[in-house]
Design an enzyme around this catalytic site. Structure first.
Site, PDB file in Angstrom:
ATOM      1  N   HIS A  99       0.850  -1.196   0.000  1.00 28.66           N
ATOM      2  CA  HIS A  99       0.000   0.000   0.000  1.00 28.66           C
ATOM      3  C   HIS A  99       0.881   1.240   0.000  1.00 28.66           C
ATOM      4  CE1 HIS A  99       0.873   0.501   4.233  1.00 28.66           C
ATOM      5  NE2 HIS A  99       0.262  -0.627   4.575  1.00 28.66           N
TER       6      HIS A  99
ATOM      7  N   HIS B 187       3.918   1.556   2.420  1.00 24.28           N
ATOM      8  CA  HIS B 187       5.167   0.891   2.014  1.00 24.28           C
ATOM      9  C   HIS B 187       5.853   1.720   0.924  1.00 24.28           C
ATOM     10  CE1 HIS B 187       2.506  -2.746   2.973  1.00 24.28           C
ATOM     11  NE2 HIS B 187       3.381  -2.704   3.951  1.00 24.28           N
TER      12      HIS B 187
ATOM     13  N   LYS C 279      -3.911  -1.742   5.688  1.00 30.16           N
ATOM     14  CA  LYS C 279      -4.772  -2.651   4.932  1.00 30.16           C
ATOM     15  C   LYS C 279      -5.781  -3.298   5.885  1.00 30.16           C
ATOM     16  CE  LYS C 279      -5.464  -3.810   0.848  1.00 30.16           C
ATOM     17  NZ  LYS C 279      -5.550  -2.837  -0.234  1.00 30.16           N
TER      18      LYS C 279
HETATM   19  N1  MSP Z   1       8.998  -6.722   8.094  1.00 28.35           N
HETATM   20  C1  MSP Z   1       9.033  -5.614   8.994  1.00 28.35           C
HETATM   21  C2  MSP Z   1      10.322  -4.856   8.847  1.00 28.35           C
HETATM   22  C3  MSP Z   1      11.566  -5.649   9.055  1.00 28.35           C
HETATM   23  S1  MSP Z   1      12.977  -4.687   8.800  1.00 28.35           S
HETATM   24  C4  MSP Z   1      14.216  -5.605   9.404  1.00 28.35           C
HETATM   25  C5  MSP Z   1       7.856  -4.657   8.693  1.00 28.35           C
HETATM   26  N2  MSP Z   1       7.341  -4.710   7.490  1.00 28.35           N
HETATM   27  S2  MSP Z   1       6.079  -3.876   6.995  1.00 28.35           S
HETATM   28  O1  MSP Z   1       5.861  -4.340   5.659  1.00 28.35           O
HETATM   29  O2  MSP Z   1       4.990  -4.006   7.912  1.00 28.35           O
HETATM   30  O3  MSP Z   1       6.439  -2.385   7.023  1.00 28.35           O
HETATM   31  C6  MSP Z   1       7.408  -1.875   6.188  1.00 28.35           C
HETATM   32  C7  MSP Z   1       7.489  -0.375   6.271  1.00 28.35           C
HETATM   33  O4  MSP Z   1       6.284   0.238   5.806  1.00 28.35           O
HETATM   34  C8  MSP Z   1       7.720   0.167   7.683  1.00 28.35           C
HETATM   35  O5  MSP Z   1       8.749   1.148   7.634  1.00 28.35           O
HETATM   36  C9  MSP Z   1       6.428   0.811   8.034  1.00 28.35           C
HETATM   37  O6  MSP Z   1       6.606   1.865   8.912  1.00 28.35           O
HETATM   38  C10 MSP Z   1       5.978   1.301   6.656  1.00 28.35           C
HETATM   39  N3  MSP Z   1       4.554   1.612   6.709  1.00 28.35           N
HETATM   40  C11 MSP Z   1       3.499   0.757   6.829  1.00 28.35           C
HETATM   41  N4  MSP Z   1       2.359   1.492   6.949  1.00 28.35           N
HETATM   42  C12 MSP Z   1       2.657   2.815   6.927  1.00 28.35           C
HETATM   43  C13 MSP Z   1       1.921   4.007   6.856  1.00 28.35           C
HETATM   44  N5  MSP Z   1       0.612   4.041   6.937  1.00 28.35           N
HETATM   45  N6  MSP Z   1       2.611   5.166   6.662  1.00 28.35           N
HETATM   46  C14 MSP Z   1       3.970   5.199   6.452  1.00 28.35           C
HETATM   47  N7  MSP Z   1       4.669   4.089   6.497  1.00 28.35           N
HETATM   48  C15 MSP Z   1       4.096   2.921   6.974  1.00 28.35           C
HETATM   49  O7  MSP Z   1       7.487  -3.891   9.568  1.00 28.35           O
END
Ligand code: MSP
Length: 533
Positions: free
Chosen positions: A20, A23, A308
């Site tokens: 989304h 990410h 999501k």
């Molecule tokens: N797999 C772990 C990270 C492991 S790193 C050794 C994880 N993955 S994640 O897919 O959930 O998140 C990845 C990134 O997307 C994170 O930096 C998270 O903060 C970012 N985001 C997810 N949702 C978000 C928002 N709504 N806004 C901004 N970034 C956010 O965590």
């Protein structure tokens, strides 16, 4: 200083999440920062990838009637690699925690910590949230009075019941690192940024750290503990190591020393893992801690963190299909101060697209090229033949704006303030538009007497566009490549190879360059934006 190593990492994404714009936000920021450094001549490396072990992935794979590895392969190919293409991300590497190179180096790291006495076997009893893949304290949980989970303890983030775990696990002696970490935050105030995240981390560590359970024996989708194959490694311990396994930790010392330590971009929700657990792991292994951990803010939809699971997730291609990748990249970096939360709305996106990209920048480019085509048969005129002074005050004003903007943008990027860099660059767009309105080249073109003045005005405008193309190339790579072609600037080499440190130096576009009429860089968008729930 050009030539320095700049190694930047993004978090690795949970492979079974649906990509989304949250990410995408991390990816775009990382890509802009690394494109900037690469274009400044730094020895740059951008790493991203996927986090593929753990209970959550095992469960979804089983539910989809497949093995976790096949499930992860499919998602990497169908969701995560395409996301990088959609956003025009120029990553240098993509690591998966199921890569052999990763698994091998993780074993080396673990064995070292075990041999050095940082890992011991003990009993664990507590709560675990599979959504977070994290052990929880009571503070992290709440009781729900009603709904599906009435009366149960649920995770405050996911709103779902936690599992009670009672296992014999291996533990990492994280408590040993409470004081060394506090010393680190003190001696390197930039280690965790921005200040809001730093303060939160310091007060968390000040309470004292517990040892961390780093293995699980109730399922087997993970890296096997080398001295005890009945356990797999805790998914976060495994995932954090990607930042060094991808650059040769344990296998290629030359490459590792060339890249490490790096700068780590993460969402603020996972700053604790990166600014507490991760440096403790590195200290235990006798390795350098990262240069910096920067926790950016959240994208909010309707005032809440977009996600999501709460059905507020927006797929990046909903935006790029309508507005293009450049507009996506520009919008999120311009509209939200990097480091703070920011609200997304289709209305704001459309408004900025129209006023800043289409009217402000795109029109400026097409008007200047059209005037050079019309008044000079497409050849950029040579400036400075008008008497009494070659350049007049207004022209010198533009030169100063360009030089100041280039310097301010570079300084902003060094402190990861991408929004400030864009604001600085945009002063050139605004000043040039004002300059053209005041100089009225269409009036100057009417008489031979003002022809020399017209040369200078249109050279100034074209050279200003040259600087804009160079400075904006890391942010909007497609549009700036088109503009570069249209300016006939290829004799200087490709736009993405123009040194950013030199972008503000006046007079680089050769007179006589052949411009070509330009299609609208940011065409009018006819489609209605999808409505957001
Ligand atoms: N797999 C772990 C990270 C492991 S790193 C050794 C994880 N993955 S994640 O897919 O959930 O998140 C990845 C990134 O997307 C994170 O930096 C998270 O903060 C970012 N985001 C997810 N949702 C978000 C928002 N709504 N806004 C901004 N970034 C956010 O965590």
């Amino acid at each position: 200083m050009p030539g320095e190593s700049f190694y930047l990492t993004t978090p690795i994404f949970y492979v079974n999440d649906v990509p989304h714009i949250g990410h995408a936000y991390t990816e775009v920021a990382a890509d802009i920062l690394t494109r900037w450094h690469r274009q400044s001549g730094d020895d740059t490396w951008l790493l991203t990838g996927t986090d593929e072990h753990g209970q959550k992935i095992l469960r979804t794979a089983v539910a989809n009637d497949t093995t976790p590895k096949e499930w992860a392969d499919k998602l990497v190919n169908e969701a995560w690699q395409p996301l990088l293409e959609t956003l025009n991300i120029a990553n240098d590497d993509f690591i998966r925690t199921t890569d052999e190179r990763h698994e091998k180096a993780v074993l080396i790291f673990l064995q070292k910590l075990y041999d050095d006495g940082f890992i011991y076997s003990g009993d664990y009893e507590g709560y675990y949230c599979v959504g977070c893949e994290e052990y929880k304290q009571l503070d992290d949980l709440m009781e729900t009075p009603d709904g599906d989970y009435a009366g149960q303890l649920v995770c405050k983030i996911h709103g779902r019941p936690v599992e009670v775990l009672k296992e014999t696990n291996y533990f990492f002696r994280m408590s040993d690192f409470t004081q060394p970490l506090l010393d680190l935050y003190e001696s390197q105030p930039d280690f965790v940024q921005p200040a809001s995240v730093r303060n939160e981390i310091i007060s968390f560590v000040k309470q004292g750290l517990n040892d961390l359970s780093i293995s699980r024996s109730s399922f087997d989708w993970g890296i096997k503990i080398p001295w005890d194959h009945s356990h797999v490694l805790y998914v976060w311990f495994d995932a954090l190591l990607n930042y060094i396994t991808a650059i040769g930790y344990g296998t290629d010392d030359v490459e590792f020393n060339r890249r490490w330590p790096g700068t780590q971009l993460v969402g603020k929700d996972i700053a604790r893992f990166h600014a507490v657990i991760w440096p403790a792991m590195l200290m235990a292994a006798g390795l350098e801690v990262p240069k910096q951990v920067f926790g950016h803010g959240w994208l909010l939809v309707g005032g809440e963190k977009m996600s999501k699971s709460k059905l507020t997730g927006i797929a990046p291609n909903e935006i790029t299909d309508a507005f293009g990748a450049d507009a996506f990249r520009y919008y999120f970096m311009r509209a939200i101060s990097f480091g703070q939360d920011g609200s997304f709305s289709w209305e704001d996106l459309s408004a900025r697209y129209q006023s800043e990209l289409a009217n402000g920048f795109g029109n400026l480019a097409s008007r200047v090229v059209a005037m050079i085509t019309r008044y000079y048969d497409g050849l950029v005129p040579a400036p400075g033949k008008a008497a009494p002074a070659a350049y007049m005050e207004a022209d010198l004003g533009i030169q100063k704006t360009v030089a100041d903007a280039a310097a301010a943008a570079d300084a902003a990027i060094q402190r990861l303030a991408i929004h400030d860099a864009l604001a600085a660059i945009w002063t050139i767009v605004e000043e040039l538009n004002g300059y053209i309105t005041i100089q009225e080249p269409w009036v100057l073109a009417k008489s031979d007497e003002t022809r020399a003045r017209l040369d200078t005005v249109l050279y100034t405008a074209a050279e200003g566009l040259r600087a804009l193309a160079v400075l904006l190339s890391p942010v909007i790579p497609d549009a700036t490549e088109k503009l570069w072609d249209a300016l006939g600037a290829d004799s200087l080499g490709p736009v993405w190879e123009q040194p950013l440190t030199d972008a503000g130096r006046w007079g680089q576009l050769p007179a006589g360059s052949r411009v070509t009429p330009i299609e609208a860089l940011f065409p009018r968008i006819e489609a209605e934006a999808p409505s957001v729930a």
